[in-house]
Each structure stands twice: as structure tokens, then as C-alpha cells.
Design a protein around this motif. Structure first.
Motif, PDB file in Angstrom:
ATOM      1  N   ASN A 137       0.795  -1.227   0.000  1.00 15.77           N
ATOM      2  CA  ASN A 137       0.000   0.000   0.000  1.00 15.77           C
ATOM      3  C   ASN A 137       0.828   1.279   0.000  1.00 15.77           C
ATOM      4  N   VAL A 138       2.146   1.160  -0.002  1.00 11.31           N
ATOM      5  CA  VAL A 138       3.025   2.318   0.174  1.00 11.31           C
ATOM      6  C   VAL A 138       3.754   2.627  -1.127  1.00 11.31           C
ATOM      7  N   HIS A 139       3.700   3.902  -1.519  1.00 11.18           N
ATOM      8  CA  HIS A 139       4.338   4.355  -2.751  1.00 11.18           C
ATOM      9  C   HIS A 139       5.340   5.455  -2.416  1.00 11.18           C
ATOM     10  N   CYS A 140       6.573   5.316  -2.896  1.00 13.37           N
ATOM     11  CA  CYS A 140       7.620   6.304  -2.611  1.00 13.37           C
ATOM     12  C   CYS A 140       7.858   7.168  -3.849  1.00 13.37           C
ATOM     13  N   GLN A 141       7.816   8.488  -3.636  1.00 16.15           N
ATOM     14  CA  GLN A 141       7.953   9.437  -4.747  1.00 16.15           C
ATOM     15  C   GLN A 141       9.191  10.321  -4.637  1.00 16.15           C
ATOM     16  N   ASP A 142      10.182   9.947  -3.848  1.00 15.66           N
ATOM     17  CA  ASP A 142      11.373  10.773  -3.648  1.00 15.66           C
ATOM     18  C   ASP A 142      12.347  10.556  -4.806  1.00 15.66           C
ATOM     19  N   LEU A 143      12.187  11.324  -5.894  1.00 16.45           N
ATOM     20  CA  LEU A 143      12.959  11.108  -7.110  1.00 16.45           C
ATOM     21  C   LEU A 143      13.978  12.193  -7.423  1.00 16.45           C
ATOM     22  N   LEU A 144      13.822  13.374  -6.881  1.00 13.69           N
ATOM     23  CA  LEU A 144      14.607  14.512  -7.353  1.00 13.69           C
ATOM     24  C   LEU A 144      16.106  14.398  -7.096  1.00 13.69           C
ATOM     25  N   LEU A 145      16.523  14.163  -5.874  1.00 11.55           N
ATOM     26  CA  LEU A 145      17.956  14.189  -5.574  1.00 11.55           C
ATOM     27  C   LEU A 145      18.719  13.050  -6.228  1.00 11.55           C
ATOM     28  N   GLU A 146      18.138  11.885  -6.298  1.00 10.41           N
ATOM     29  CA  GLU A 146      18.826  10.740  -6.894  1.00 10.41           C
ATOM     30  C   GLU A 146      18.985  10.919  -8.399  1.00 10.41           C
ATOM     31  N   ASN A 147      18.127  11.715  -9.018  1.00 12.95           N
ATOM     32  CA  ASN A 147      18.173  11.944 -10.463  1.00 12.95           C
ATOM     33  C   ASN A 147      18.799  13.286 -10.838  1.00 12.95           C
ATOM     34  N   ARG A 148      19.271  14.024  -9.857  1.00 12.92           N
ATOM     35  CA  ARG A 148      19.856  15.340 -10.122  1.00 12.92           C
ATOM     36  C   ARG A 148      21.007  15.205 -11.116  1.00 12.92           C
ATOM     37  N   GLY A 149      21.000  16.035 -12.121  1.00  9.50           N
ATOM     38  CA  GLY A 149      22.080  16.050 -13.098  1.00  9.50           C
ATOM     39  C   GLY A 149      21.930  15.014 -14.195  1.00  9.50           C
ATOM     40  N   SER A 150      20.859  14.238 -14.180  1.00 10.12           N
ATOM     41  CA  SER A 150      20.658  13.248 -15.234  1.00 10.12           C
ATOM     42  C   SER A 150      19.451  13.670 -16.085  1.00 10.12           C
ATOM     43  N   PRO A 151      19.464  13.320 -17.352  1.00 14.27           N
ATOM     44  CA  PRO A 151      18.307  13.667 -18.180  1.00 14.27           C
ATOM     45  C   PRO A 151      17.105  12.809 -17.792  1.00 14.27           C
ATOM     46  N   GLY A 152      15.992  13.446 -17.579  1.00 10.22           N
ATOM     47  CA  GLY A 152      14.788  12.715 -17.200  1.00 10.22           C
ATOM     48  C   GLY A 152      14.845  12.266 -15.746  1.00 10.22           C
ATOM     49  N   GLY A 153      13.850  11.515 -15.337  1.00 11.72           N
ATOM     50  CA  GLY A 153      13.845  10.964 -13.985  1.00 11.72           C
ATOM     51  C   GLY A 153      13.026  11.741 -12.981  1.00 11.72           C
ATOM     52  N   GLN A 154      12.794  13.022 -13.229  1.00  7.43           N
ATOM     53  CA  GLN A 154      11.970  13.784 -12.320  1.00  7.43           C
ATOM     54  C   GLN A 154      10.522  13.375 -12.523  1.00  7.43           C
ATOM     55  N   GLY A 155       9.743  13.496 -11.459  1.00 11.19           N
ATOM     56  CA  GLY A 155       8.358  13.104 -11.623  1.00 11.19           C
ATOM     57  C   GLY A 155       7.483  13.616 -10.506  1.00 11.19           C
ATOM     58  N   ILE A 156       6.204  13.513 -10.723  1.00 13.68           N
ATOM     59  CA  ILE A 156       5.207  13.854  -9.715  1.00 13.68           C
ATOM     60  C   ILE A 156       4.165  12.745  -9.685  1.00 13.68           C
ATOM     61  N   PHE A 157       3.513  12.620  -8.550  1.00 10.50           N
ATOM     62  CA  PHE A 157       2.397  11.687  -8.422  1.00 10.50           C
ATOM     63  C   PHE A 157       1.114  12.505  -8.504  1.00 10.50           C
ATOM     64  N   VAL A 158       0.138  11.949  -9.185  1.00  8.91           N
ATOM     65  CA  VAL A 158      -1.162  12.592  -9.298  1.00  8.91           C
ATOM     66  C   VAL A 158      -2.205  11.572  -8.853  1.00  8.91           C
ATOM     67  N   GLU A 159      -3.005  11.972  -7.877  1.00 12.72           N
ATOM     68  CA  GLU A 159      -4.062  11.096  -7.388  1.00 12.72           C
ATOM     69  C   GLU A 159      -5.414  11.674  -7.774  1.00 12.72           C
TER      70      GLU A 159
END
Length: 181
Positions: A137-159
Motif C-alpha cells: 500500500n506504500v508508494h515512494c515518490q522521492d525522485l529529485l535528488l537521486e536523479n539530479r544532473g541526469s536527463p529525465g527521472g523527475q516526476g510527480i504523483f497525481v491522485e
């Protein structure tokens, strides 16, 4: 907020002035920074919780903890107050059993890896990922820092009332839609 209690030298609250710390705590008091909020189906929190909780209760606990800390900032009692807050407000600020972010930690600290599949439905951050992660039941959306400096990878969740999706920037200027629930 309480970096002295955890002895981390490079946290936000150790790199800003006392005035800036007070400003941040006032944002909590004004309701602009919360411990959690409710979506349609999911509860959203910085780090999450293994057990159910009342959003209003944890937000009130965060406000109370911030108020206590605000009165101590800049005084000799600052570190003492910080050290007492995790025990006084465990749902929000508790330290984990094996580490600060381990099992048993509060909403602000627990890592995604320690949230069981049968935890309440929630969307969390606090554990860096390159892609959205789901455990039960748990979804993790922490994407920004791990993808910093790479093309793509950023994201948002929409409910919506019917679904939870991740919208991810693709490497080729597109947006990928990933159904999560």
C-alpha cells in the motif's frame, strides 16, 4: 528542526541562522508545513508510518513540538529541548529502533524500506529513488535528488478518486505515465 538531537552536522537546521529556524517553525505553526495530509485514498507524509494514524493528531503534534522548540532557539536549552521532543512526540519525531531512520521511527524519519506492505495506503518521500517504488500500500515518490544532473527521472504523483499515477519526465522530452494504483 532538531538536528542536535540526531548529531547530523549538515542538516538544514544546522546551516541556517536562529532567525531562519524560527521562521521555519512559524511556517509549521501557520499550517504551511504539515506532518501529513489526506488525499482521496492515500495519506501523504514526508516519511510515512507502519501503523494507522490520525492526520489531525500528527499535525497538531508537529505544531506543539515546533512551538516548544521555538521558545528554546538561541538559548542554552535549545539542545536539551531538541533531545526531549522525539520521546514526547513519537508519532512524528521518534528515532528508529536500530538507527534514526530505522523501524519504529516517526513520520518524519522512517525510511521507505522499513514500511511493511500492509501499512496504511500512503505516498511517502524521504528515501531517494531513481524511479517510483511500491511496496504493498506504500508508494515512494522521492525522485529529485537521486536523479539530479541526469536527463529525465523527475516526476510527480497525481491522485484522482479512481487512481494514483506517476508522471515522469522521459529522457527524450516526453512524459511517461506509470499507473501505481
Amino acid at each position: 528542526m532538531i538536528a542536535d538531537a540526531y548529531q547530523y552536522a549538515d542538516w538544514y537546521s544546522t546551516t541556517v541562522s536562529d532567525e531562519e529556524r524560527v521562521e521555519y517553525l512559524q511556517q509549521i505553526a501557520d499550517g504551511h508545513v504539515v506532518a501529513a495530509y489526506e488525499g482521496y485514498t492515500f495519506t501523504y507524509a514526508h516519511a510515512g508510518a507502519a501503523e494507522s494514524y490520525q492526520v489531525s493528531t500528527v499535525n497538531e503534534s508537529l505544531i506543539e513540538a515546533a512551538a516548544e522548540l521555538e521558545t528554546a532557539i538561541g538559548t542554552p536549552e535549545d539542545s536539551v529541548v531538541q533531545s526531549k521532543l522525539p520521546e514526547k512526540y513519537p508519532d512524528v519525531l521518534a528515532r528508529g529502533d536500530r538507527s534514526v531512520k530505522g523501524p519504529g521511527a516517526g513520520l518524519v524519519w522512517i525510511k521507505f524500506d522499513h514500511l511493511p506492505a500492509d501499512a496504511p495506503p500512503q505516498v511517502v518521500g524521504h528515501t531517494r529513488q531513481t524511479r517510483p517504488q511500491t511496496t504493498g500500500n506504500v508508494h515512494c515518490q522521492d525522485l529529485l535528488l537521486e536523479n539530479r544532473g541526469s536527463p529525465g527521472g523527475q516526476g510527480i504523483f497525481v491522485e484522482t478518486p479512481e487512481s494514483l499515477v506517476a508522471l515522469l519526465s522521459g529522457q527524450e522530452q516526453g512524459v511517461d505515465r506509470v499507473a501505481l494504483a
